[in-house]
Design an enzyme around this catalytic site. Sequence first.
Site, PDB file in Angstrom:
ATOM      1  N   ASN A 246      74.820  18.371  67.440  1.00  0.00           N
ATOM      2  CA  ASN A 246      73.716  17.685  66.759  1.00  0.00           C
ATOM      3  C   ASN A 246      73.298  18.442  65.508  1.00  0.00           C
ATOM      4  OD1 ASN A 246      72.711  19.615  68.645  1.00  0.00           O
ATOM      5  ND2 ASN A 246      70.696  18.684  68.637  1.00  0.00           N
TER       6      ASN A 246
ATOM      7  N   GLU B 233      70.269  18.455  62.710  1.00  0.00           N
ATOM      8  CA  GLU B 233      68.920  17.932  62.455  1.00  0.00           C
ATOM      9  C   GLU B 233      68.523  18.078  60.991  1.00  0.00           C
ATOM     10  OE1 GLU B 233      66.384  19.768  65.442  1.00  0.00           O
ATOM     11  OE2 GLU B 233      67.322  18.547  67.014  1.00  0.00           O
TER      12      GLU B 233
ATOM     13  N   ALA C 222      64.747  18.131  58.307  1.00  0.00           N
ATOM     14  CA  ALA C 222      63.276  18.173  58.231  1.00  0.00           C
ATOM     15  C   ALA C 222      62.704  16.754  58.235  1.00  0.00           C
ATOM     16  CB  ALA C 222      62.834  18.925  56.985  1.00  0.00           C
TER      17      ALA C 222
ATOM     18  N   CYS D 232      73.110  12.855  66.262  1.00  0.00           N
ATOM     19  CA  CYS D 232      73.454  13.387  67.586  1.00  0.00           C
ATOM     20  C   CYS D 232      74.883  13.935  67.593  1.00  0.00           C
ATOM     21  CB  CYS D 232      73.379  12.286  68.637  1.00  0.00           C
ATOM     22  SG  CYS D 232      71.733  11.683  68.972  1.00  0.00           S
TER      23      CYS D 232
ATOM     24  N   GLU E 130      77.250  13.390  69.764  1.00  0.00           N
ATOM     25  CA  GLU E 130      78.268  12.392  70.119  1.00  0.00           C
ATOM     26  C   GLU E 130      78.746  11.625  68.899  1.00  0.00           C
ATOM     27  OE1 GLU E 130      75.357  12.966  71.453  1.00  0.00           O
ATOM     28  OE2 GLU E 130      75.211  12.318  73.545  1.00  0.00           O
TER      29      GLU E 130
ATOM     30  N   CYS F  71      72.161   9.061  73.987  1.00  0.00           N
ATOM     31  CA  CYS F  71      71.003   8.207  73.663  1.00  0.00           C
ATOM     32  C   CYS F  71      71.484   6.769  73.423  1.00  0.00           C
ATOM     33  CB  CYS F  71      70.266   8.758  72.440  1.00  0.00           C
ATOM     34  SG  CYS F  71      71.092   8.383  70.880  1.00  0.00           S
TER      35      CYS F  71
ATOM     36  N   CYS G 266      73.765   6.202  70.366  1.00  0.00           N
ATOM     37  CA  CYS G 266      75.138   6.696  70.577  1.00  0.00           C
ATOM     38  C   CYS G 266      75.917   5.755  71.488  1.00  0.00           C
ATOM     39  CB  CYS G 266      75.132   8.107  71.158  1.00  0.00           C
ATOM     40  SG  CYS G 266      74.643   9.344  69.942  1.00  0.00           S
TER      41      CYS G 266
HETATM   42  N1  THU Z   1      70.702  14.637  70.985  1.00  0.00           N
HETATM   43  C1  THU Z   1      72.069  14.573  70.959  1.00  0.00           C
HETATM   44  O1  THU Z   1      72.720  15.195  70.113  1.00  0.00           O
HETATM   45  N2  THU Z   1      72.670  13.817  71.894  1.00  0.00           N
HETATM   46  C2  THU Z   1      72.032  13.161  72.904  1.00  0.00           C
HETATM   47  O2  THU Z   1      72.676  12.465  73.676  1.00  0.00           O
HETATM   48  C3  THU Z   1      70.582  13.276  73.060  1.00  0.00           C
HETATM   49  C4  THU Z   1      69.866  13.916  71.920  1.00  0.00           C
HETATM   50  C5  THU Z   1      70.038  15.489  69.994  1.00  0.00           C
HETATM   51  C6  THU Z   1      69.250  14.762  68.931  1.00  0.00           C
HETATM   52  C7  THU Z   1      68.256  15.823  68.521  1.00  0.00           C
HETATM   53  O3  THU Z   1      68.876  16.680  67.577  1.00  0.00           O
HETATM   54  C8  THU Z   1      68.026  16.630  69.786  1.00  0.00           C
HETATM   55  O4  THU Z   1      69.114  16.344  70.643  1.00  0.00           O
HETATM   56  C9  THU Z   1      66.724  16.304  70.498  1.00  0.00           C
HETATM   57  O5  THU Z   1      66.596  14.952  70.703  1.00  0.00           O
END
Ligand code: THU
Length: 167
Positions: A69, A71, A73, A80, A82, A119, A122
């Site tokens: 993942n 991120e 700001a 994500c 995936e 999520c 995804c």
């Molecule tokens: N996240 C993922 O990368 N995959 C998931 O299946 C659930 C959430 C990440 C998104 C964000 O960077 C962090 O986890 C918190 O939600």
Amino acid sequence: MTKFSQESMKSLQITISIQLLSLEELSAEDKKLVETAKQMTETSYSPYSHFQVGAALRLKDGQVFRGSNQENAAFPVGLCAERTAFFAASANAPGIPPVSLAIAAQTKGSFTASPIAPCGSCRQALLEAETRFSQPIRILLYGTDGVYVVSSVRDLLPLTFDGSQLA
Ligand code: THU
């Protein structure tokens, strides 16, 4: 495998079956994919959530694409693990169907005890590949308590919306 059964006009039952295995019970190939997803948590850029997710996607020809993942700001801009892996595969190995996806997550320095499931966004992105290639994608969800083996994205998203409904 998702089972749909309608016993009356008023109710529809949807049943999914998930295999619960230990890491040791996985095939050597699956275990390696899970280990790759675990390693990929280390490349997560997650200064806001501190939730490090790693993913590894194996394609039909054996290539493995990796993701974590990333991120931002401006929160919605992040992606994500995936989809990072899946879009890298689709961009770099177009036309080769994905067959298995492993996911792992760490928080506060430890892998999660319960498996982390993709999520909703995804699931929808992965469903596109299942539909496009008419081939199920197995999903291996790692937790220190065990591994969930899901046999297709449709099991995680039983009532689907796909391109056929736009025709
Ligand atoms: N996240 C993922 O990368 N995959 C998931 O299946 C659930 C959430 C990440 C998104 C964000 O960077 C962090 O986890 C918190 O939600």
